[in-house]
Design a protein around this motif. Structure first.
Motif, PDB file in Angstrom:
ATOM      1  N   TYR A 180      11.914  -2.172  34.832  1.00  0.00           N
ATOM      2  CA  TYR A 180      11.292  -1.159  33.991  1.00  0.00           C
ATOM      3  C   TYR A 180      11.203   0.146  34.774  1.00  0.00           C
ATOM      4  O   TYR A 180      10.668   0.180  35.886  1.00  0.00           O
ATOM      5  N   SER A 181      11.730   1.217  34.190  1.00  0.00           N
ATOM      6  CA  SER A 181      11.594   2.528  34.818  1.00  0.00           C
ATOM      7  C   SER A 181      10.143   2.990  34.687  1.00  0.00           C
ATOM      8  O   SER A 181       9.356   2.426  33.922  1.00  0.00           O
ATOM      9  N   ARG A 182       9.782   4.024  35.425  1.00  0.00           N
ATOM     10  CA  ARG A 182       8.426   4.567  35.299  1.00  0.00           C
ATOM     11  C   ARG A 182       8.172   5.021  33.867  1.00  0.00           C
ATOM     12  O   ARG A 182       7.070   4.855  33.338  1.00  0.00           O
ATOM     13  N   ARG A 199       4.440   9.850  38.199  1.00  0.00           N
ATOM     14  CA  ARG A 199       3.998   9.381  39.515  1.00  0.00           C
ATOM     15  C   ARG A 199       2.681   8.618  39.432  1.00  0.00           C
ATOM     16  O   ARG A 199       2.307   7.901  40.366  1.00  0.00           O
ATOM     17  N   THR A 200       1.988   8.763  38.294  1.00  0.00           N
ATOM     18  CA  THR A 200       0.769   7.985  38.095  1.00  0.00           C
ATOM     19  C   THR A 200       1.076   6.493  38.101  1.00  0.00           C
ATOM     20  O   THR A 200       0.248   5.679  38.523  1.00  0.00           O
ATOM     21  N   VAL A 201       2.263   6.119  37.635  1.00  0.00           N
ATOM     22  CA  VAL A 201       2.661   4.708  37.646  1.00  0.00           C
ATOM     23  C   VAL A 201       2.644   4.169  39.072  1.00  0.00           C
ATOM     24  O   VAL A 201       2.142   3.069  39.330  1.00  0.00           O
ATOM     25  N   GLY A 224      15.568   3.920  42.569  1.00  0.00           N
ATOM     26  CA  GLY A 224      16.476   4.545  41.624  1.00  0.00           C
ATOM     27  C   GLY A 224      16.476   3.884  40.255  1.00  0.00           C
ATOM     28  O   GLY A 224      17.076   4.423  39.314  1.00  0.00           O
ATOM     29  N   TYR A 225      15.816   2.726  40.143  1.00  0.00           N
ATOM     30  CA  TYR A 225      15.805   2.010  38.861  1.00  0.00           C
ATOM     31  C   TYR A 225      14.400   1.851  38.307  1.00  0.00           C
ATOM     32  O   TYR A 225      14.139   2.143  37.139  1.00  0.00           O
ATOM     33  N   GLY A 226      13.469   1.315  39.109  1.00  0.00           N
ATOM     34  CA  GLY A 226      12.124   1.100  38.617  1.00  0.00           C
ATOM     35  C   GLY A 226      11.506  -0.139  39.227  1.00  0.00           C
ATOM     36  O   GLY A 226      11.840  -0.535  40.350  1.00  0.00           O
ATOM     37  N   TYR A 227      10.625  -0.776  38.484  1.00  0.00           N
ATOM     38  CA  TYR A 227       9.864  -1.917  38.979  1.00  0.00           C
ATOM     39  C   TYR A 227      10.235  -3.201  38.235  1.00  0.00           C
ATOM     40  O   TYR A 227      10.579  -3.181  37.051  1.00  0.00           O
TER      41      TYR A 227
END
Length: 232
Positions: A180-182, A199-201, A224-227
């Motif tokens: 999942y991206s930000r 950036r809060t994520v 570069g992708y997310g979490y």
């Protein structure tokens, strides 16, 4: 306008500047909310109750600061949404507010329309939970996540998570291995609140990892992708 006409949603305004308290109370009441106000954190502590759905909290006050008061509430297990109001607008101050458990951060001087928009966004998020099946418990070793009661146990001990932290954890755990991206996480956990910065994520996930102990290592950042959530 607030949607519940019989019992308006109640907001607590805490600020040591009378003019700001008055303008916020006047405009929020015009939007249909019930508003209580306090001129200090100490006074707020005496009137804060279960009826209140959100706090607008000044950061820089004499006596107990807004950050300190918020920290005390979170440590006591009170997860009421908090919007910080402050003349300090540095990134470090903003991140401090989020790390304590704040839900939003508005710099002074502010537009009353902006304040009302953010209040409505947060109250809407609180009223609409993340879609999930009823009565489901996820167990990963000593980590137990109850999706119905919104509680988390680690080694049989409760972990206090904010609503946003729980939403993020639930999203990642129920979609194990999915990236999942930000932006995706903002859409899912914050319900498309365009005001919240990406950036809060990172701030919320850093705090979530810390609370989860070694299970926090399962929340992986793919640069570069997310979490993603990936038990090792």
């Amino acid at each position: 306008m607030a949607t519940n006409k019989e019992q308006p949603l109640s907001i607590l305004v805490v600020d040591d500047e009378p003019d700001i308290r008055e303008i916020l109370q006047f405009n929020l009441e015009n939007e249909g909310y019930q508003v209580d106000s306090a001129d200090s954190a100490e006074a707020a502590a005496t009137i804060l109750s279960g009826k209140h759905r959100l706090i607008l909290l000044d950061v820089m006050m004499g006596g107990i600061s807004g950050f300190k008061f918020a920290d005390q509430l979170r440590k006591a297990g009170n997860n009421i949404p908090i919007i910080f109001l402050t003349a300090k607008d540095t990134e470090n101050d903003m991140l401090t507010g989020f790390s304590i458990g704040g839900d939003d951060y508005i710099s002074k001087p502010f537009s009353i329309k902006e304040v009302i928009a953010r209040v409505k966004n947060i109250l809407k998020r609180m009223a609409v939970p993340v879609d999930k099946p009823a009565k489901k418990i996820i167990e990963i070793g000593e980590l137990k996540i109850d999706l119905e009661s919104k509680t988390v146990l680690l080694d049989s001990q409760p972990i206090e998570l904010t609503k946003t932290e729980f939403n993020i954890l639930e999203l990642l755990v129920q979609n194990e291995g999915k990236l999942y991206s930000r932006s995706d996480i903002l859409d899912k956990a914050w319900k498309n609140d365009g005001i919240v910065l990406e950036r809060t994520v990172d701030v919320h996930i850093t705090r979530l990892r810390r609370k989860l102990g070694h299970f926090g290592d399962y929340i992986i950042n793919r640069t570069g992708y997310g979490y993603t959530f990936s038990p090792q």
